[in-house]
Write an enzyme that holds these catalytic residues in place. Structure first.
Site, PDB file in Angstrom:
ATOM      1  N   SER A 136       0.863  -1.169   0.000  1.00  0.00           N
ATOM      2  CA  SER A 136       0.000   0.000   0.000  1.00  0.00           C
ATOM      3  C   SER A 136       0.907   1.228   0.000  1.00  0.00           C
ATOM      4  O   SER A 136       1.730   1.385   0.898  1.00  0.00           O
ATOM      5  CB  SER A 136      -0.876  -0.053   1.253  1.00  0.00           C
ATOM      6  OG  SER A 136      -1.648   1.118   1.360  1.00  0.00           O
ATOM      7  N   LYS A 162      -1.193  -0.869  -4.317  1.00  0.00           N
ATOM      8  CA  LYS A 162      -2.394  -0.104  -3.931  1.00  0.00           C
ATOM      9  C   LYS A 162      -1.976   1.339  -3.669  1.00  0.00           C
ATOM     10  O   LYS A 162      -1.067   1.593  -2.877  1.00  0.00           O
ATOM     11  CB  LYS A 162      -3.018  -0.726  -2.677  1.00  0.00           C
ATOM     12  CG  LYS A 162      -4.291  -0.019  -2.238  1.00  0.00           C
ATOM     13  CD  LYS A 162      -5.006  -0.816  -1.158  1.00  0.00           C
ATOM     14  CE  LYS A 162      -5.058  -0.051   0.143  1.00  0.00           C
ATOM     15  NZ  LYS A 162      -5.805  -0.776   1.191  1.00  0.00           N
ATOM     16  N   LYS A 164      -2.908   5.087  -2.316  1.00  0.00           N
ATOM     17  CA  LYS A 164      -3.832   5.892  -1.536  1.00  0.00           C
ATOM     18  C   LYS A 164      -4.193   7.110  -2.379  1.00  0.00           C
ATOM     19  O   LYS A 164      -3.310   7.743  -2.973  1.00  0.00           O
ATOM     20  CB  LYS A 164      -3.176   6.330  -0.225  1.00  0.00           C
ATOM     21  CG  LYS A 164      -2.968   5.170   0.753  1.00  0.00           C
ATOM     22  CD  LYS A 164      -4.287   4.670   1.333  1.00  0.00           C
ATOM     23  CE  LYS A 164      -4.056   3.668   2.457  1.00  0.00           C
ATOM     24  NZ  LYS A 164      -5.333   3.193   3.032  1.00  0.00           N
ATOM     25  N   ASP A 189      -7.281   3.276  -2.904  1.00  0.00           N
ATOM     26  CA  ASP A 189      -8.026   3.335  -1.645  1.00  0.00           C
ATOM     27  C   ASP A 189      -8.157   4.790  -1.227  1.00  0.00           C
ATOM     28  O   ASP A 189      -7.159   5.487  -1.068  1.00  0.00           O
ATOM     29  CB  ASP A 189      -7.270   2.543  -0.567  1.00  0.00           C
ATOM     30  CG  ASP A 189      -8.015   2.515   0.776  1.00  0.00           C
ATOM     31  OD1 ASP A 189      -9.175   2.984   0.824  1.00  0.00           O
ATOM     32  OD2 ASP A 189      -7.433   2.013   1.758  1.00  0.00           O
ATOM     33  N   GLU A 215     -11.324   1.148  -3.516  1.00  0.00           N
ATOM     34  CA  GLU A 215     -11.666   0.844  -2.124  1.00  0.00           C
ATOM     35  C   GLU A 215     -12.220   2.065  -1.400  1.00  0.00           C
ATOM     36  O   GLU A 215     -11.622   3.143  -1.434  1.00  0.00           O
ATOM     37  CB  GLU A 215     -10.392   0.343  -1.417  1.00  0.00           C
ATOM     38  CG  GLU A 215     -10.581  -0.029   0.042  1.00  0.00           C
ATOM     39  CD  GLU A 215      -9.321  -0.674   0.631  1.00  0.00           C
ATOM     40  OE1 GLU A 215      -8.410  -1.051  -0.157  1.00  0.00           O
ATOM     41  OE2 GLU A 215      -9.227  -0.792   1.857  1.00  0.00           O
ATOM     42  N   ASP A 240     -14.193  -1.334   3.148  1.00  0.00           N
ATOM     43  CA  ASP A 240     -13.303  -1.508   4.296  1.00  0.00           C
ATOM     44  C   ASP A 240     -14.052  -0.959   5.517  1.00  0.00           C
ATOM     45  O   ASP A 240     -14.788  -1.700   6.200  1.00  0.00           O
ATOM     46  CB  ASP A 240     -11.987  -0.753   4.001  1.00  0.00           C
ATOM     47  CG  ASP A 240     -10.989  -0.734   5.146  1.00  0.00           C
ATOM     48  OD1 ASP A 240     -11.358  -1.098   6.272  1.00  0.00           O
ATOM     49  OD2 ASP A 240      -9.829  -0.334   4.935  1.00  0.00           O
ATOM     50  N   LYS A 264     -10.263  -6.575   8.265  1.00  0.00           N
ATOM     51  CA  LYS A 264      -9.269  -6.212   9.276  1.00  0.00           C
ATOM     52  C   LYS A 264      -9.843  -6.711  10.592  1.00  0.00           C
ATOM     53  O   LYS A 264     -10.960  -6.333  10.962  1.00  0.00           O
ATOM     54  CB  LYS A 264      -9.081  -4.697   9.338  1.00  0.00           C
ATOM     55  CG  LYS A 264      -8.373  -4.125   8.124  1.00  0.00           C
ATOM     56  CD  LYS A 264      -8.343  -2.619   8.167  1.00  0.00           C
ATOM     57  CE  LYS A 264      -7.605  -2.059   6.957  1.00  0.00           C
ATOM     58  NZ  LYS A 264      -7.911  -0.639   6.751  1.00  0.00           N
ATOM     59  N   GLY A 292      -4.356  -4.045   6.148  1.00  0.00           N
ATOM     60  CA  GLY A 292      -3.315  -3.801   7.152  1.00  0.00           C
ATOM     61  C   GLY A 292      -3.550  -2.501   7.898  1.00  0.00           C
ATOM     62  O   GLY A 292      -4.240  -1.607   7.410  1.00  0.00           O
TER      63      GLY A 292
HETATM   64 MG    MG Z   1      -8.692   0.780   3.302  1.00  0.00          MG
END
Ligand code: MG
Length: 371
Positions: A136, A162, A164, A189, A215, A240, A264, A292
């Protein structure tokens, strides 16, 4: 087997580099570690993923510390059994505080696995020996810097990237990464950063640059907005923050708002619920994966064990220890292996050792509770 002592450590580790998301920058991680020792000498460890600030979720280190000390640990001292499911039942009447509950549940699972002489993975029903992982990548100071960073991770062997994103840091960085690496798997995400009005724009750039998964673009409770984006999208919509229990997953499935499930254990209250949610998603043909929370090696080990279960078919956000910390708390540290994978420790229990020297160095406060 009963509980003899419980220790609550407050630890602080510096991240190798700041991690920026749509809700802020983290430079270090302060977190709680739960250590349970039984009357027959077994030690179980669990990590609480709550952060210092209530940004990802409403829980914090302080709220978790308070709930653990005043409710959940006393409940455990009173309990006749240390069975993880029994604990879950005993604390169900307390609303929320899932990260605090999960910290204890994971430590109990470590104990239960050791008592049976098996790994946490085997105890939970996991069969894989290695789990596929991705990385990520936080928001970077510039687009060229992001492209270089992604290149570094690809060179290290990570396959799935991934990114952000947030309004103002989305189409441009995604386009640049796609142009530099035409064949890689890209996920994004947003951690709830968009309003539903952004639906058409997100759909356009995500489709244009071959994003495989978007996400949590919208707020936690914005199920309808996620369903709208999911309709006919050529990418998966991952939830999420929205999914905190069985009911929220049922509603999201019924609305067509979730085509990928991030699990998670802290967010859902423990690995037992996490496993049930992933199994439920699989019956609806929705793939699941482990997210994570910048865990230290203890939380990471629990996550890697859980990721070995069959319903977790997408690569996890569980990078090697050195992605996050110069020196992890555990031996051996997690290292990236062939095919962008981490090895599932063989056990018994967690299968990694907490380094007493590094624990001492990271320790900021500690409290021990006795029967
Ligand atoms: Mg997330």
């Amino acid at each position: 087997m009963r509980l003899r002592t419980a220790r609550l450590d407050e630890l602080e580790l510096d991240l190798v580099e700041p991690f920026e998301t749509s809700f802020g920058v983290e430079r270090r991680r302060r977190f709680l570690l739960v250590r349970l020792e039984t009357t027959d000498g077994l030690v179980g460890l669990g990590e609480c993923v709550a952060s210092e600030e209530p940004l990802y979720s409403s829980e914090t280190v302080a709220t978790a510390r308070e709930m653990l000390a005043s409710r959940f640990l006393p409940e455990l001292f009173r309990a006749r059994s240390l069975d993880p499911a029994a604990f879950r039942g005993a604390v169900e009447r307390y609303r929320g505080h899932r990260m605090a509950k999960s910290a204890i549940e994971t430590a109990l699972i470590d104990l239960a696995a050791q008592a049976r002489g098996v790994s946490v993975a085997t105890y939970l029903g996991g069969r894989r020996r290695r789990v596929e992982v991705g990385v990520s990548v936080g928001i970077q100071p510039s687009v060229p810097r992001l492209v270089r960073r992604v290149g570094d991770y690809l060179e290290e062997g990570y396959r799935r990237i991934k990114l952000k994103v947030r309004p103002g840091w989305d189409e441009r960085p995604v386009r640049a990464v796609r142009a530099a690496y035409p064949d890689i798997e890209i996920w994004v995400d947003a951690n709830q950063a968009y309003s539903p009005g952004a639906t058409d724009r997100i759909r356009r750039w995500a489709a244009r640059y071959g994003v495989a998964q978007v996400e949590q673009p919208f707020a936690e409770r914005a199920i309808r907005a996620h369903a709208e984006l999911a309709r006919g999208a050529p990418f998966r919509i991952c939830l999420d923050e929205s999914i905190v229990d069985a009911t929220s997953l049922e509603d999201a499935l019924a609305a067509g708002a979730v085509t990928s499930l991030n699990v998670k254990t802290g967010r859902v209250g423990g690995p037992l619920v996490g496993r049930a949610l992933a199994e439920r998603a699989r019956r609806a043909r929705v793939p699941a994966w482990i997210g994570g929370m910048l865990e230290s090696g203890i939380g990471r080990a629990h996550n890697v064990h859980l990721a070995s279960l069959a319903p977790f078919t997408l690569p996890a956000d569980l990078s090697a220890s050195d992605r996050y910390y110069r020196e992890d708390l555990v031996d051996p540290p997690f290292v990236l292996g062939p095919g962008s994978t981490l090895e599932v420790p063989r056990g018994p229990g967690l299968g990694v050792e907490l380094s007493e020297r590094r624990r001492r160095r990271a320790l900021r406060a500690s409290r021990t509770f006795r029967r």
